[in-house]
Design an enzyme around this catalytic site. Structure first.
Site, mmCIF file in Angstrom:
data_model
loop_
_atom_site.group_PDB
_atom_site.id
_atom_site.type_symbol
_atom_site.label_atom_id
_atom_site.label_comp_id
_atom_site.label_asym_id
_atom_site.label_seq_id
_atom_site.Cartn_x
_atom_site.Cartn_y
_atom_site.Cartn_z
ATOM 1 N N LEU A 98 17.607 -29.366 -7.888
ATOM 2 C CA LEU A 98 17.166 -28.146 -7.226
ATOM 3 C C LEU A 98 17.296 -28.425 -5.735
ATOM 4 O O LEU A 98 16.917 -29.505 -5.275
ATOM 5 C CB LEU A 98 15.712 -27.826 -7.556
ATOM 6 C CG LEU A 98 15.393 -27.230 -8.927
ATOM 7 C CD1 LEU A 98 13.883 -27.221 -9.153
ATOM 8 C CD2 LEU A 98 15.965 -25.820 -9.043
ATOM 9 N N ASP A 99 17.836 -27.481 -4.971
ATOM 10 C CA ASP A 99 18.004 -27.768 -3.553
ATOM 11 C C ASP A 99 16.645 -27.875 -2.861
ATOM 12 O O ASP A 99 15.611 -27.502 -3.410
ATOM 13 C CB ASP A 99 18.913 -26.730 -2.878
ATOM 14 C CG ASP A 99 18.342 -25.328 -2.892
ATOM 15 O OD1 ASP A 99 17.226 -25.143 -2.378
ATOM 16 O OD2 ASP A 99 19.012 -24.418 -3.407
ATOM 17 N N ARG A 100 16.665 -28.386 -1.655
ATOM 18 C CA ARG A 100 15.421 -28.705 -0.951
ATOM 19 C C ARG A 100 14.491 -27.499 -0.819
ATOM 20 O O ARG A 100 13.268 -27.628 -0.913
ATOM 21 C CB ARG A 100 15.768 -29.250 0.445
ATOM 22 C CG ARG A 100 14.558 -29.701 1.240
ATOM 23 C CD ARG A 100 14.958 -30.380 2.528
ATOM 24 N NE ARG A 100 13.832 -31.090 3.116
ATOM 25 C CZ ARG A 100 13.943 -32.152 3.896
ATOM 26 N NH1 ARG A 100 15.142 -32.637 4.169
ATOM 27 N NH2 ARG A 100 12.889 -32.740 4.403
ATOM 28 N N SER A 102 14.250 -24.972 -2.848
ATOM 29 C CA SER A 102 13.863 -24.400 -4.134
ATOM 30 C C SER A 102 12.754 -25.237 -4.765
ATOM 31 O O SER A 102 12.515 -26.378 -4.384
ATOM 32 C CB SER A 102 15.076 -24.335 -5.067
ATOM 33 O OG SER A 102 16.089 -23.518 -4.520
#
Length: 226
Positions: A98-100, A102
């Site tokens: 999950l990107d930072r 999210s």
């Protein structure tokens, strides 16, 4: 047994990462530099950066509610990395990312086989998200998102999209392109302000608070890994 599978089963890393290490010359088998496709038999000596490995560890499966700001990397020198955040006593790694910016459900394990199984797009495993955008989203935009949006030169697979309220919706994907939902929103003129993953296959985020983690239940594991 193929060398990359042997390495992943010891919990050191995933098969994909093992292949990178083999290509980089970091792995030896019986004192000789290993190559992709090397077969390992019982009693063979496998070392990574000179360190002997080979004891198969008990498999670990963790569900984490990743907070915003935590980075899905195993690189210990990177601040706010997910491994330090969890603080598990054995070596584990995240399944996907999950990107930072999210948040929500992410799985961590020491089983490299399950990483490939869950991430392989042709298996059509569902991942469910709740998304809030920067302004009211139209029914047309939601239908377009469900049908597929062109991002990074390709059209996304059809997805299930349902409205929650004026600015929020629920989306179920069966693929995982880089920053896919954020790019889909952007392509339709919206900015994803909050993105939370609430389900991976049969594993629900449930009541886990941000930053908390738990071991998967036997029932979850049975459906997840067969």
């Amino acid at each position: 047994m193929r060398l990359n599978k042997f390495i992943s089963e010891t919990g050191v890393c995933s098969r994909r990462e093992a292949d990178k290490w083999i290509e980089a010359g970091r792995v030896t088998c019986n004192g000789q530099p290993a190559v992709l496709g090397t077969q390992v038999s019982q009693g063979d000596e496998v070392r990574i950066d000179g360190e002997l490995i080979g004891v198969k560890k008990q498999q670990v499966y963790i569900a984490l509610n990743k907070p915003v700001g935590i980075i899905c990397t195993t690189e210990s020198h990177i601040a706010d990395n997910i491994i330090d955040h969890v603080g598990f006593p054995e070596r584990i790694f995240p399944v996907g990312r999950l990107d930072r910016d999210s948040e929500g459900l992410i799985l961590l394990t020491n089983n490299g086989d399950i990483v490939n199984e869950i991430l392989r797009s042709e298996n059509n495993h569902e991942k469910e998200y709740v998304v809030t955008v920067d302004r009211p989203i139209t029914d047309l935009a939601l239908r377009m998102m469900a049908d597929g949006v062109k991002i990074m030169g390709e059209v996304t697979k059809p997805s299930k999209v349902t409205r929650i309220d004026a600015q929020s919706f629920r989306i179920i994907l069966t693929q995982g392109l880089n920053r896919q939902i954020r790019r889909m929103c952007s392509a339709l003129g919206y900015k994803a302000q909050r993105l939370q993953r609430v389900r991976i296959m049969n594993v629900q985020l449930g009541t886990l608070k941000p930053g908390e983690w738990r071991h998967l239940t036997p029932g979850e594991l049975k459906d997840l890994i067969g």
